[in-house]
Write an enzyme that holds these catalytic residues in place. Structure first.
Site, PDB file in Angstrom:
ATOM      1  N   LYS A   1       0.831  -1.203   0.000  1.00 39.68           N
ATOM      2  CA  LYS A   1       0.000   0.000   0.000  1.00 39.68           C
ATOM      3  C   LYS A   1       0.865   1.252   0.000  1.00 39.68           C
ATOM      4  O   LYS A   1       0.683   2.155  -0.826  1.00 39.68           O
ATOM      5  CB  LYS A   1      -0.932   0.016   1.214  1.00 39.68           C
ATOM      6  CG  LYS A   1      -1.918   1.180   1.205  1.00 39.68           C
ATOM      7  CD  LYS A   1      -2.606   1.366   2.539  1.00 39.68           C
ATOM      8  CE  LYS A   1      -1.734   2.153   3.490  1.00 39.68           C
ATOM      9  NZ  LYS A   1      -2.437   2.564   4.726  1.00 39.68           N
TER      10      LYS A   1
ATOM     11  N   ASP B   1      -6.491   0.854   0.812  1.00 40.02           N
ATOM     12  CA  ASP B   1      -6.569   1.146   2.239  1.00 40.02           C
ATOM     13  C   ASP B   1      -7.938   0.707   2.745  1.00 40.02           C
ATOM     14  O   ASP B   1      -8.686   0.038   2.043  1.00 40.02           O
ATOM     15  CB  ASP B   1      -6.297   2.630   2.501  1.00 40.02           C
ATOM     16  CG  ASP B   1      -7.405   3.539   1.983  1.00 40.02           C
ATOM     17  OD1 ASP B   1      -8.336   3.043   1.306  1.00 40.02           O
ATOM     18  OD2 ASP B   1      -7.352   4.753   2.257  1.00 40.02           O
TER      19      ASP B   1
END
Length: 309
Positions: free
Chosen positions: A180, A198
């Site tokens: 991420k 996320d």
């Protein structure tokens, strides 16, 4: 829904329906499910159309709907951007690591003092841990984050000549950096397309039934197969923007959602338009955003510094 730029009613793309008309349209979409539930009580052998279960959506139909959602979000959030303040790849990398388990707003309020003290990887690698901990304490988990920042700064200094690498395989080797964080840095500091999964992104793609994957890496792979690579970074911004402003985790503002007719989960939140508008956040609700230094085209108000207001 009032547009942040014009104050006019936001249209839902090609449908031309305003937020005020959305609930009726989306409610109609629920009719098959209600009919099917009623049909379950019908006598055995009934040929009534109400007894038929709603037809499952084909992959082609889902892909078309997903891409239309992306186009609609592009109209609603033409100013979508990363909501962390940064001036270079190193600052973005550090800010993204700090953003774990806290808000981008709190990170943006914390990093000015941090970067004033440690402007380069070399400076940060030489920091006294206790002093750094005090600077980043407002972001939470400050001891673990300090350890990660000291480790990644030392790695940048020793292995990459003090520069943030522009390859995913190099970034994920740094302490505290996962896919991420790597995709955030690649997409926004280097222009390399990436999907940022996320909590907001994962929640929305499941609500929209693009995937039922809970694992971020698997969800990333599924969504990557729906959209062209050139869309990945901006898609991430738009979905995250929508999750923070409208499609909240606990009480989504369904009645003020510009893509309600395309959402199979319509009705999980507040459907009354007036009540839903009161749930809108940041610029959509007339409040400050998360960045102290937002882009020039951002229609909302800059966030206040730490301790202000």
């Amino acid at each position: 829904m009032p547009s942040p730029k014009t104050g006019k009613t936001v249209k839902t793309g090609k449908t031309g329906k305003s937020a005020e008309t959305v609930p009726a349209v989306a409610a109609d979409a629920e009719a098959p499910a209600r009919t099917a539930a009623a049909g379950a009580k019908a006598p055995s052998g009934s040929r009534s159309a109400s007894a038929k279960a709603p037809k499952a959506e084909s992959r082609l139909a889902m892909v078309r709907r997903a891409r239309r959602i992306n186009r609609e979000l592009a109209e609603v959030y033409p100013y979508a951007h990363p909501e962390l303040d940064f001036r270079n790849p190193f600052e973005l990398l550090v800010a993204t690591v700090l953003s774990a388990q806290t808000t981008d707003l709190r990170v943006n309020q914390t990093t000015p003092a941090l970067f004033a003290a440690y402007p380069t990887p070399e400076d940060m690698a030489a920091a006294v841990p206790e002093e750094m901990e005090e600077l980043i304490r407002p972001t939470g988990f400050f001891r673990a984050k300090t350890k990660s920042l000291l480790g990644l700064s030392a790695a940048l200094r020793d292995e990459f000549g003090g520069e943030v690498p522009g390859r995913l395989e190099d970034l994920v080797k740094l302490p505290g950096v996962g896919r991420k964080t790597a995709n955030v840095v690649l997409g926004n500091a280097f222009g390399v397309p990436g999907i940022t999964v996320d909590t907001h992104f994962g929640r929305l793609v499941r609500r929209w039934r693009w995937t039922d994957e809970e694992d971020p890496v698997k969800a990333e792979a599924v969504v990557a197969g729906i959209f062209p690579k050139s869309e990945w970074t901006m898609l991430s911004h738009r979905v995250i923007f929508h999750g923070r402003r409208v499609c909240h985790a606990r009480k989504p503002a369904c009645g003020a959602c510009p893509i309600a007719p395309l959402c199979p989960s319509y009705g999980e939140g507040e459907t009354d338009p007036e009540k839903a508008r009161k749930l809108l956040k940041y610029e959509m609700g007339g409040h400050p955003g998360q960045r102290l230094s937002p882009p020039a085209d951002y229609p909302g108000k800059p966030a206040p510094p730490l301790g202000a207001g």
